[in-house]
Write an enzyme that holds these catalytic residues in place. Structure first.
Site, short mmCIF file in Angstrom:
data_model
loop_
_atom_site.label_atom_id
_atom_site.label_comp_id
_atom_site.label_asym_id
_atom_site.label_seq_id
_atom_site.Cartn_x
_atom_site.Cartn_y
_atom_site.Cartn_z
N LYS A 79 0.86 -1.18 0.00
CA LYS A 79 0.00 0.00 0.00
C LYS A 79 0.90 1.23 0.00
CE LYS A 79 -3.81 1.85 2.87
NZ LYS A 79 -4.64 1.61 4.08
N SER A 154 -9.58 1.36 3.01
CA SER A 154 -8.78 2.21 2.17
C SER A 154 -7.67 1.47 1.42
CB SER A 154 -8.13 3.30 3.02
OG SER A 154 -7.25 2.72 3.97
N SER A 178 -9.77 -1.31 6.98
CA SER A 178 -9.16 -1.12 5.66
C SER A 178 -8.40 -2.31 5.08
CB SER A 178 -8.23 0.08 5.69
OG SER A 178 -9.00 1.24 5.59
N1 GLN Z 1 -13.11 3.33 6.47
C1 GLN Z 1 -12.50 3.67 7.72
C2 GLN Z 1 -12.17 5.15 7.75
O1 GLN Z 1 -12.35 5.80 6.76
C3 GLN Z 1 -11.29 2.83 7.98
C4 GLN Z 1 -10.05 3.30 7.35
C5 GLN Z 1 -8.84 2.45 7.67
O2 GLN Z 1 -8.98 1.38 8.26
N2 GLN Z 1 -7.69 2.95 7.31
O3 GLN Z 1 -11.75 5.65 8.75
#
Ligand code: GLN
Length: 480
Positions: A79, A154, A178
């Site tokens: 990532k 994400s 994520s």
């Molecule tokens: N969707 C969640 C957020 O926007 C989780 C994001 C993540 O785990 N990095 O905070």
């Protein structure tokens, strides 16, 4: 033989027995990454030169008859939140679109030491804030099953990279879902580890009390191989405890006979898509038929998880992003303005995307004098309540199981302008980050109409990655 579809065991065997060279293997993955990326936009940078150079080193070792480590020569992706020395690391933000880190994150160093081959860096939501990989300066990633749908986020790029066979495994981060949610949307395995199990040094911080790192893979054994190499204490990350790293691979084969699986009814309420519920229930039935015992448990505080998370996460994020000022971190603004304050305003105004600005506003608000007690402190108290509830559940059962996401992948553009709808995508994953325990997504089915993958999460007590991987592996054995 398709070289881009192999498991870690098969890659290792094939290299050792000279069925193919590491350069051939790497080229197959690079070709796959390039071709699939055209369709699904999941790569930010393809590190072709570095990959081939590393592959040649592995081939030289093989030619000399030297022994190979299990991950040596295995193609992987990262990532674009992991710092990679000399390789652009954008965090998917306009602010850091040209950032080239001067050092490697601890996990990157570890994988380099293992001799893995980096294929490239993958797309993500800006600073890891989002659940669809649409909030990216590089544009949205598209679901490999159907490009009209999101990959989840994400870490959507890392999930798509594995799902399209562009690499054997990849790494992502999971602060509120994520890793698990994109794994679920793309039909692969994704492991969110216990808080502190894997060092976060060199990985851009989102919400420091929730951030975790873990692998995406096409099966549980591959995830176990990767975890065994990246887990452990790191003096550059004081949240990593000296807890011993078990032999995840050695312990992965086993039975579920007598295993007590907690099934919280809150995971199957009417907000969860009917097809998702029924696929997870079918999977539970299969585990039951193989000797596991299903136990009804109550997890009532789950309903507060989104509210708690969307106070704590922005609060921590706003503090972490304060260092991005266009001088120490982040690029210069187009217009510098007059004086330092102007400069900061312009740099941050131009640099950050909308969702990030929204979270900075919420985060600084809930931390400000007069509101701190009502929001931040209260959220911390409810967090403790959730942790205690999870601990109580694990006094009664060995693991807990439920859907990873309340619904399958949604269409691109349907939630990106509605933050609340986007936040609700995390309803079943954030409680697990709040509690700091590990959880593994495995694919358990697909929707009838669009064949979109459905994922189930297996949640365990702290440091029980070995157990949840074993349950996941058993399930794979039952259905394959
Ligand atoms: N969707 C969640 C957020 O926007 C989780 C994001 C993540 O785990 N990095 O905070």
């Amino acid at each position: 033989m398709d070289l881009s579809e192999l498991s870690i065991d098969r890659v290792h065997e094939g290299l050792k027995n000279k069925e193919f060279s590491c350069v051939e293997l790497t080229k197959a993955h690079l070709e796959q990454a390039k071709a699939e990326n055209e369709k699904f936009n999941f790569m930010v940078t393809i590190t072709e030169e570095e990959a081939l150079e590393q592959a040649e080193k592995v081939d030289t070792k093989i030619a000399k008859g030297e022994e190979l480590g299990i991950l040596e020569g295995v193609p992987y992706c990262l990532k674009d939140i992991f710092c990679t020395k000399g390789i652009k690391t954008t965090f998917s933000s306009n602010f850091t679109r040209e950032f080239v880190p001067p050092y490697d994150a601890t996990v990157v160093k570890k994988l380099k030491d293992e001799g893995c081959v980096l294929i490239g860096k993958t797309n993500m939501d800006e600073f890891a804030c989002g659940a669809s990989t649409e909030y990216s300066v590089h544009g949205p990633s598209k679901n490999p099953v159907n490009p009209e749908y999101v990959t989840g986020g994400s870490s959507g790029g890392s999930a798509a990279a594995v799902a399209t066979n562009s690499c054997v495994f990849s790494l992502g981060t999971d602060t509120g879902g994520s890793i698990r949610q994109p794994a679920s949307f793309c039909g692969i395995v994704g492991l969110k580890n216990t808080y502190g199990r894997v060092s976060r040094s060199g990985v851009n911080s989102m919400a420091s009390s929730l951030d975790t790192i873990g692998p995406f893979a096409r099966n549980c054994k591959d995830a176990a191989y990767v975890l065994s190499k990246i887990a452990g204490q790191d003096h550059n990350d004081s949240t990593t405890p000296p807890e011993e790293v078990p032999d995840y691979v050695g312990k992965i084969d086993g039975d579920v006979r007598g295993l007590k699986i907690g099934v919280p009814k809150e995971f199957f309420d009417d907000k969860v898509d009917a097809e998702v519920s029924s696929a997870v229930k079918d999977a539970l039935k299969k585990l039951q038929d193989n000797g596991a015992e299903l136990v009804d448990v109550d997890f009532p505080s789950i309903k507060y998880a989104i509210a708690v998370y969307y106070i704590l996460c922005p609060a921590e994020l706003s503090a972490n992003l304060a260092r991005f000022d266009g001088i120490r971190y982040g690029s210069n603004p187009e217009t510098e303005g007059e004086g330092l304050v102007d400069y900061y305003f312009n740099a941050r105004g131009e640099g950050f995307g909308q969702e990030i600005k929204r979270r900075i506003m919420i985060g600084t608000y809930v931390l400000s004098a007069g509101y701190y007690d009502a929001y931040y402190k209260k959220a911390q108290k409810v967090r403790t309540m959730i942790i205690e509830e999870v601990n109580r559940i694990f006094e009664k059962v060995d693991v807990m199981v439920g859907p990873t996401s309340p619904f399958p992948a949604f269409k691109i553009g349907t939630k990106s302008n509605d933050p609340l709808q986007m936040y609700l995508a995390d309803a079943l994953t954030v409680p697990i980050n709040i509690a700091g325990v590990p959880s593994l997504n495995i694919p358990v089915g697909e929707t009838k109409e669009d064949s979109l993958p459905i994922g189930m999460q297996i949640i365990g007590p702290q440091f029980s990655e070995d157990l949840i991987l074993k349950v996941g592996r058993k399930y794979e054995g039952i259905v394959n």
